[in-house]
Design a protein around this motif. Structure first.
Motif, PDB file in Angstrom:
ATOM      1  N   GLY A  80       3.425  -7.766  13.002  1.00 32.36           N
ATOM      2  CA  GLY A  80       3.772  -9.182  13.530  1.00 32.36           C
ATOM      3  C   GLY A  80       5.488  -9.337  13.109  1.00 32.36           C
ATOM      4  N   GLY A  81       5.831  -8.736  12.308  1.00 37.53           N
ATOM      5  CA  GLY A  81       7.053  -8.788  11.578  1.00 37.53           C
ATOM      6  C   GLY A  81       7.422  -9.851  10.649  1.00 37.53           C
ATOM      7  N   PHE A  82       6.031 -10.227  10.146  1.00 36.36           N
ATOM      8  CA  PHE A  82       6.182 -11.289   9.064  1.00 36.36           C
ATOM      9  C   PHE A  82       6.510 -10.645   7.486  1.00 36.36           C
ATOM     10  CE2 PHE A  82       3.780 -13.166  12.533  1.00 36.36           C
ATOM     11  CZ  PHE A  82       4.137 -14.409  12.298  1.00 36.36           C
ATOM     12  N   GLY A  83       5.889  -9.447   7.552  1.00 34.90           N
ATOM     13  CA  GLY A  83       6.305  -8.456   6.081  1.00 34.90           C
ATOM     14  C   GLY A  83       6.758  -7.326   6.094  1.00 34.90           C
ATOM     15  N   LEU A  84       7.456  -6.774   5.181  1.00 38.72           N
ATOM     16  CA  LEU A  84       7.937  -5.450   5.099  1.00 38.72           C
ATOM     17  C   LEU A  84       6.822  -4.576   4.665  1.00 38.72           C
ATOM     18  CD1 LEU A  84      11.034  -6.125   3.039  1.00 38.72           C
ATOM     19  CD2 LEU A  84      10.787  -6.030   5.314  1.00 38.72           C
ATOM     20  N   TRP A  85       6.970  -3.324   4.787  1.00 43.81           N
ATOM     21  CA  TRP A  85       5.916  -2.214   4.485  1.00 43.81           C
ATOM     22  C   TRP A  85       5.212  -2.547   3.106  1.00 43.81           C
ATOM     23  CZ3 TRP A  85       3.752   0.884   7.949  1.00 43.81           C
ATOM     24  CH2 TRP A  85       2.883   1.978   7.540  1.00 43.81           C
ATOM     25  N   PRO A  86       4.130  -2.611   3.268  1.00 46.96           N
ATOM     26  CA  PRO A  86       3.036  -2.769   1.924  1.00 46.96           C
ATOM     27  C   PRO A  86       3.259  -1.453   0.926  1.00 46.96           C
ATOM     28  CG  PRO A  86       1.774  -2.303   3.476  1.00 46.96           C
ATOM     29  CD  PRO A  86       2.804  -2.277   4.206  1.00 46.96           C
ATOM     30  N   ARG A  87       3.232  -1.867  -0.198  1.00 46.14           N
ATOM     31  CA  ARG A  87       3.160  -0.939  -1.473  1.00 46.14           C
ATOM     32  C   ARG A  87       1.844  -0.809  -2.024  1.00 46.14           C
ATOM     33  NH1 ARG A  87       7.274   2.127   1.023  1.00 46.14           N
ATOM     34  NH2 ARG A  87       8.931   0.837   1.264  1.00 46.14           N
ATOM     35  N   THR A  88       1.331   0.326  -2.240  1.00 45.72           N
ATOM     36  CA  THR A  88       0.103   0.354  -3.116  1.00 45.72           C
ATOM     37  C   THR A  88       0.198   0.195  -4.573  1.00 45.72           C
ATOM     38  OG1 THR A  88       0.230   2.794  -3.036  1.00 45.72           O
ATOM     39  CG2 THR A  88      -0.971   1.860  -1.385  1.00 45.72           C
ATOM     40  N   ILE A  89      -0.310  -0.712  -5.193  1.00 39.35           N
ATOM     41  CA  ILE A  89      -0.082  -0.977  -6.801  1.00 39.35           C
ATOM     42  C   ILE A  89      -1.141  -0.592  -7.567  1.00 39.35           C
ATOM     43  CG2 ILE A  89       2.218  -2.694  -6.287  1.00 39.35           C
ATOM     44  CD1 ILE A  89      -0.414  -4.607  -6.514  1.00 39.35           C
ATOM     45  N   PHE A  90      -2.439  -0.777  -7.167  1.00 37.28           N
ATOM     46  CA  PHE A  90      -3.552  -0.467  -8.163  1.00 37.28           C
ATOM     47  C   PHE A  90      -4.734  -0.591  -7.373  1.00 37.28           C
ATOM     48  CE2 PHE A  90      -2.671  -5.105  -9.441  1.00 37.28           C
ATOM     49  CZ  PHE A  90      -3.989  -5.584  -9.001  1.00 37.28           C
ATOM     50  N   SER A  91      -5.917  -0.133  -8.077  1.00 39.15           N
ATOM     51  CA  SER A  91      -7.082  -0.289  -7.167  1.00 39.15           C
ATOM     52  C   SER A  91      -8.199  -1.032  -8.194  1.00 39.15           C
ATOM     53  CB  SER A  91      -7.844   1.116  -6.900  1.00 39.15           C
ATOM     54  OG  SER A  91      -6.783   1.946  -6.104  1.00 39.15           O
ATOM     55  N   ASN A  92      -8.944  -1.864  -7.640  1.00 40.85           N
ATOM     56  CA  ASN A  92      -9.753  -2.307  -8.502  1.00 40.85           C
ATOM     57  C   ASN A  92     -11.396  -1.642  -8.063  1.00 40.85           C
ATOM     58  OD1 ASN A  92     -10.478  -3.806  -5.834  1.00 40.85           O
ATOM     59  ND2 ASN A  92     -11.998  -5.085  -6.839  1.00 40.85           N
ATOM     60  N   GLN A  93     -12.325  -1.787  -8.790  1.00 46.35           N
ATOM     61  CA  GLN A  93     -13.418  -0.867  -9.062  1.00 46.35           C
ATOM     62  C   GLN A  93     -14.875  -1.699  -8.444  1.00 46.35           C
ATOM     63  OE1 GLN A  93     -12.865   2.252 -10.680  1.00 46.35           O
ATOM     64  NE2 GLN A  93     -14.804   2.795  -9.557  1.00 46.35           N
ATOM     65  N   LEU A  94     -15.517  -0.682  -7.568  1.00 47.27           N
ATOM     66  CA  LEU A  94     -16.751  -0.978  -7.375  1.00 47.27           C
ATOM     67  C   LEU A  94     -17.750  -0.220  -8.421  1.00 47.27           C
ATOM     68  CD1 LEU A  94     -16.834  -0.429  -3.346  1.00 47.27           C
ATOM     69  CD2 LEU A  94     -16.850  -2.546  -4.480  1.00 47.27           C
TER      70      LEU A  94
END
Length: 268
Positions: A80-94
């Motif tokens: 929708g143009g509200f944010g720039l491309w998201p960057r992956t930073i970390f994963s949490n754990q199941l």
């Protein structure tokens, strides 16, 4: 999911950073990283919790938003143009948790499909956690395990999150849930469940950081938000993510995910 607010010295507008009651905050990861960020850059970060962070994000209340990649509103926010491309930073754990007696003998396994197959073969009780992503994972495991007959061992009582955890304790059953909330609830209730399998990569849930679109929010502190995003992607920070521990549990709960970004987005 998170929003966060941070203030840069001598800058009127804060970097905003949004989130709800979230494992990376509860488990101490983000508070530690933000303290390090402030120490190294002079930018003060004020963390704000919001269960529905993308709604205030659309109103320009945050400059940087962190959530699971699969959050229901991430795609709409960016497209929708509200944010720039998201960057992956970390994963949490199941984790796959179960009774300490481990009747299906899954302890020590590194393969969730093999573990699920053993549970089905032993007809050991397994609680379906109806949390959407986890229910989806259970269905995936069922197919990958060869579609074992769904007898009374597979218990789908409509429970999710804490309710699924509590039911698994009552039935001495296996269940999949987030490792951080599991550890919190287990410490509080002592219901006899233990984490049995965490090492399969399919149990990681990736997180993204999204800087707001400056063309939509011209007064946003995009410079500060980008600095924080780059800090989270730095090799030093990515390495330190592995060292954070939850009290009483000596295992990494988060995995660095910066490497999943395009090379041009990385700080080096």
């Amino acid at each position: 999911m998170l929003p966060l607010k941070s203030r840069k010295k001598n800058r009127q507008h804060p970097i905003s950073f949004g989130l709800p009651a979230f494992p990376a905050v509860e488990g101490g990861l983000l508070p530690r990283l933000l303290a390090d960020f402030t120490s190294k850059t002079g930018i003060k970060a004020v963390l704000t919790r919001d269960d529905d962070l993308y709604a205030p994000g659309r109103q320009g209340k945050f400059d940087l938003l962190i959530s699971h990649f699969g959050h229901r509103d991430t795609e709409g926010f960016v497209m929708g143009g509200f944010g720039l491309w998201p960057r992956t930073i970390f994963s949490n754990q199941l984790c796959l948790a179960g009774p300490a007696s481990d009747p299906a003998r899954v302890r020590g396994s590194h393969d969730l499909v093999t573990a699920f197959r053993k549970i089905a073969k032993a007809k050991a009780p397994y609680i379906v956690n109806r949390t959407k992503g986890i229910r989806y994972l259970t269905e995936t495991m069922w197919h990958a395990a060869g579609q074992p007959a769904k007898g009374s061992w597979l218990i789908d009582a409509g429970a999710s999150k804490k309710e699924a955890f509590a039911l698994a304790g009552e039935r001495k059953a296996y269940v999949i849930w987030g490792l951080t909330p599991f550890l919190r609830e287990e410490q509080a209730s002592r219901n006899g469940l233990v984490p049995l399998l965490t090492s399969d990569p399919i149990l990681q849930r990736i997180m993204v950081a999204t800087v707001v679109n400056p063309s939509r929010f011209p007064t946003a502190n995009v410079m500060g938000a980008t600095a924080l995003q780059q800090f989270l992607l730095s090799p030093e920070t990515q390495a330190s993510i592995l060292t954070t521990r939850y009290q009483g549990y000596d295992q990494a709960l988060w995995a660095p995910a910066g490497r999943h970004n395009a090379g041009a987005a990385l700080p080096i």
